[in-house]
Scaffold this motif. Structure first.
Motif, short mmCIF file in Angstrom:
data_model
loop_
_atom_site.label_atom_id
_atom_site.label_comp_id
_atom_site.label_asym_id
_atom_site.label_seq_id
_atom_site.Cartn_x
_atom_site.Cartn_y
_atom_site.Cartn_z
N GLU A 211 0.85 -1.19 0.00
CA GLU A 211 0.00 0.00 0.00
C GLU A 211 0.89 1.24 0.00
O GLU A 211 2.00 1.22 0.53
CB GLU A 211 -0.89 0.00 1.25
CG GLU A 211 -1.86 -1.16 1.29
CD GLU A 211 -2.23 -1.54 2.72
OE1 GLU A 211 -3.40 -1.87 2.96
OE2 GLU A 211 -1.33 -1.51 3.60
N MET A 234 -3.43 4.18 -2.04
CA MET A 234 -4.67 4.02 -1.29
C MET A 234 -5.75 4.90 -1.91
O MET A 234 -5.46 5.88 -2.61
CB MET A 234 -4.47 4.42 0.17
CG MET A 234 -3.49 3.56 0.93
SD MET A 234 -4.14 1.93 1.36
CE MET A 234 -5.31 2.36 2.66
N TRP A 241 -8.87 0.64 0.12
CA TRP A 241 -8.07 0.31 -1.05
C TRP A 241 -8.72 0.82 -2.33
O TRP A 241 -9.94 0.84 -2.46
CB TRP A 241 -7.89 -1.20 -1.15
CG TRP A 241 -7.18 -1.80 0.01
CD1 TRP A 241 -6.11 -1.28 0.70
CD2 TRP A 241 -7.49 -3.04 0.66
NE1 TRP A 241 -5.73 -2.13 1.70
CE2 TRP A 241 -6.55 -3.21 1.70
CE3 TRP A 241 -8.45 -4.04 0.44
CZ2 TRP A 241 -6.56 -4.33 2.53
CZ3 TRP A 241 -8.45 -5.15 1.26
CH2 TRP A 241 -7.51 -5.30 2.30
N TRP A 246 -5.25 -1.92 -7.55
CA TRP A 246 -4.75 -3.22 -7.09
C TRP A 246 -4.86 -4.27 -8.18
O TRP A 246 -3.93 -5.05 -8.41
CB TRP A 246 -5.51 -3.67 -5.84
CG TRP A 246 -4.83 -3.26 -4.58
CD1 TRP A 246 -5.22 -2.29 -3.71
CD2 TRP A 246 -3.62 -3.81 -4.04
NE1 TRP A 246 -4.32 -2.18 -2.67
CE2 TRP A 246 -3.34 -3.11 -2.84
CE3 TRP A 246 -2.75 -4.81 -4.45
CZ2 TRP A 246 -2.22 -3.39 -2.06
CZ3 TRP A 246 -1.63 -5.09 -3.68
CH2 TRP A 246 -1.38 -4.39 -2.50
N VAL A 260 -0.64 -5.95 3.11
CA VAL A 260 -1.70 -4.98 3.36
C VAL A 260 -2.04 -4.93 4.85
O VAL A 260 -1.87 -5.91 5.57
CB VAL A 260 -2.98 -5.30 2.56
CG1 VAL A 260 -2.71 -5.21 1.06
CG2 VAL A 260 -3.54 -6.66 2.93
N HIS A 265 -5.48 0.99 9.04
CA HIS A 265 -4.22 1.02 8.31
C HIS A 265 -3.22 1.98 8.94
O HIS A 265 -3.57 3.07 9.39
CB HIS A 265 -4.54 1.44 6.87
CG HIS A 265 -3.38 1.69 6.01
ND1 HIS A 265 -2.92 2.96 5.70
CD2 HIS A 265 -2.57 0.83 5.35
CE1 HIS A 265 -1.90 2.87 4.88
NE2 HIS A 265 -1.66 1.59 4.65
N ALA A 272 -10.55 -1.12 5.60
CA ALA A 272 -11.01 -1.69 4.33
C ALA A 272 -12.36 -2.36 4.53
O ALA A 272 -12.57 -3.09 5.52
CB ALA A 272 -9.99 -2.69 3.79
N GLN A 276 -14.19 -4.94 -0.38
CA GLN A 276 -12.80 -4.73 -0.80
C GLN A 276 -11.94 -5.94 -0.44
O GLN A 276 -11.10 -6.37 -1.24
CB GLN A 276 -12.23 -3.48 -0.14
CG GLN A 276 -12.81 -2.17 -0.66
CD GLN A 276 -12.24 -0.96 0.07
OE1 GLN A 276 -11.93 -1.03 1.25
NE2 GLN A 276 -12.11 0.14 -0.64
N LEU A 280 -9.99 -8.21 -3.20
CA LEU A 280 -8.54 -8.27 -3.19
C LEU A 280 -8.05 -9.72 -3.10
O LEU A 280 -7.09 -10.10 -3.78
CB LEU A 280 -7.96 -7.45 -2.04
CG LEU A 280 -6.43 -7.35 -2.00
CD1 LEU A 280 -5.88 -6.77 -3.30
CD2 LEU A 280 -5.96 -6.54 -0.81
#
Length: 499
Positions: A211, A234, A241, A246, A260, A265, A272, A276, A280
């Motif tokens: 990230e 980001m 995210w 990504w 991640v 974060h 997130a 998401q 991911l």
């Protein structure tokens, strides 16, 4: 014989320098001559550890071409740095970075401030709080009571104490993620866990998607392991995210690992969303990328109405894609260096086998302390103390920064330990340097990026509250004034401050 131990390329150094220079100048800023600005920029990179000491700098002609300046400008900057003790040169060997005699060698990560410096310098560099007592003392006492049977063994448990592995597995199962003890390895903190994963999956030269921004110490760990970092921006604010980015990076760069922090974060505080996370994991599976999910902040929600999404590993039932890392260091205490990995049994076996050449195992007494906390309900009570501390500190720091620095921009996260602040066009590197002079230590944004990104940011942790938060904001405002005016006018020596 050359005195340098590494080298910095002209293109890399130019990117780092341009990120400082492109920030808009504050009102009343005195613009220094070009050579002086270049010398100051290199000095800042050395002081922050982003260019290591004893690193060979590019030749004057190479750097002049990369920066689109005259060779005379670069030569004058190098000469100024030599005069200040930040550069050494030898004919035929080139020029390499140094620090003046008596100066400490700068750290490349975010190390805690030595205790003897705490009287005059407010430390906003390390996102860690004091231990939540009385739970630390009770946990150690409980561990001592459990210790005698283990004292009759060799004490090496490369996978971790069986009792603690079982308890961690039970906690995942209780969260709706069926887990066996064979899927758990206990490590020496989350850093130990990620270091082991990087060595297993990410050999020298391998791509690792991260990230952008990301946790500074993990980025440095990966750099020193020889990884090629691929930053993924980001989404804006606290939106988590950017899934389009990504998918593109995973498809085009095919990184071996992606790292991640889904839960609050570090440094932005973003959480997130569940969709998401699902997307991911699907994208990582399709790309053949190992997704490392750092859960060290997952229990640090600070607002009561936060609805926590399911863990990232909930969307990988076969365990083929996601490796989860947890830790007691953020939710409980940084001095409790206990972390763990949850992964497929074959991955755990490989990690354990590789550990024979690393640290052999994690201290037994600390494992027993965490086992006591998990088994008695002490963990939940201690984490609640931690949430209260962090919430009160967050609110005090937010109020103080808004009052003292109204032009700085940020969104208030609903959990975690950090505030990611846009500094109104001022250089984060220069703010960090000025902050040291007025008595507040703050990490600049580029520590959390790749190649000089985020120069216009600083990270503020929720580690101080009350009068200390107010004093910290006041000192940051003084540092900002120094940067805005391009000098040290009005700066006062830091005074001893006791909360």
């Amino acid at each position: 014989m050359a005195q340098w131990t590494s080298a910095v390329g002209a293109a890399q150094l130019a990117r780092q320098l341009k990120s400082q220079q492109e920030r808009p100048a504050g009102p009343g800023t005195r613009r220094p001559p070009a050579y002086r600005a270049l010398a100051d920029g290199i000095r800042l990179l050395v002081l922050e550890g982003r260019v290591p000491v004893a690193a060979r700098l590019p030749a004057e002609r190479e750097l002049a071409l990369a920066l689109s300046v005259s060779r005379t400008t670069v030569a004058a900057a190098y000469e100024a740095l030599r005069g200040e003790g930040f550069l050494e040169s030898r004919r035929g060997a080139g020029s390499w970075t140094a620090v003046p005699a008596g100066n400490p060698v700068p750290a490349r990560g975010l190390e805690p401030l030595p205790p003897e410096a705490l009287g005059s310098l407010i430390d906003l560099g390390c996102a860690a709080l004091p231990a939540p007592e009385p739970w630390l003392t009770r946990a150690v006492q409980g561990a001592l009571e459990q210790l005698p049977p283990y004292a009759h063994t060799h004490g090496d448990y490369p996978a971790g104490l069986p009792a603690l592995r079982s308890m961690i597995a039970e906690r995942y199962t209780a969260r709706g993620i069926p887990t066996m003890p064979e899927q758990i390895m206990v490590t020496t903190g989350a850093m130990g866990a990620i270091d082991a994963i990087c060595h297993l999956f990410g050999g020298r030269g391998e791509r690792i998607a991260v990230e952008s921004p990301s946790y500074a110490n993990i980025l440095q760990l990966m750099r020193e392991a020889g990884a090629r970092l691929v930053p993924v921006a980001m989404a804006e604010g606290l939106a988590g995210w950017d899934m389009d980015r990504w998918r593109q990076v995973l498809r085009e760069a095919a990184p071996r690992i992606a790292y991640v922090v889904a839960d609050f974060h570090n440094p932005t505080g973003a959480l997130a969303g569940e969709d998401q996370r699902r997307r991911l994991v699907d994208a990582a599976r399709s790309a053949g990328t190992v997704l490392v999910a750092d859960e060290t902040m997952s229990e640090l929600w600070l607002d009561e109405d936060v609805e926590m999404p399911r863990p990232v590993c909930a969307f990988d039932p076969a365990g083929s894609t996601v490796i989860t890392v947890g830790s007691a260091s953020k939710a409980f205490w940084a001095g409790m260096r206990i972390g763990w990995v949850r992964a497929a049994p074959d991955v755990i076996r490989s990690l354990v086998a590789a550990r024979a050449y690393a640290d052999l195992g994690t201290p037994v007494l600390e494992q027993l302390a965490v086992h006591w906390l998990f088994g008695t309900g002490g963990w939940e009570q201690a984490v609640e103390v931690r949430r209260t501390q962090a919430r009160e500190n967050r609110d005090a720091l937010v109020a103080a920064v808004r009052r003292e620095l109204p032009n700085w921009e940020f969104e208030v996260p609903r959990g975690g330990l950090t505030l990611w602040v846009r500094t109104g066009g001022l250089s984060g590197s220069r703010l960090a340097e000025a902050g040291e002079r007025v008595g507040v230590r703050v990490p600049s944004g580029p520590r959390f990026g790749v190649d000089g990104a985020f120069e216009g940011y600083v990270r503020l942790p929720f580690t101080v509250g009350g009068a200390v938060a107010e004093e910290a904001a006041s000192r940051l405002a003084a540092a900002a004034r120094m940067v805005e005016t391009g000098g040290t006018s009005g700066a006062e020596p830091p005074r001893t401050f006791v909360a």
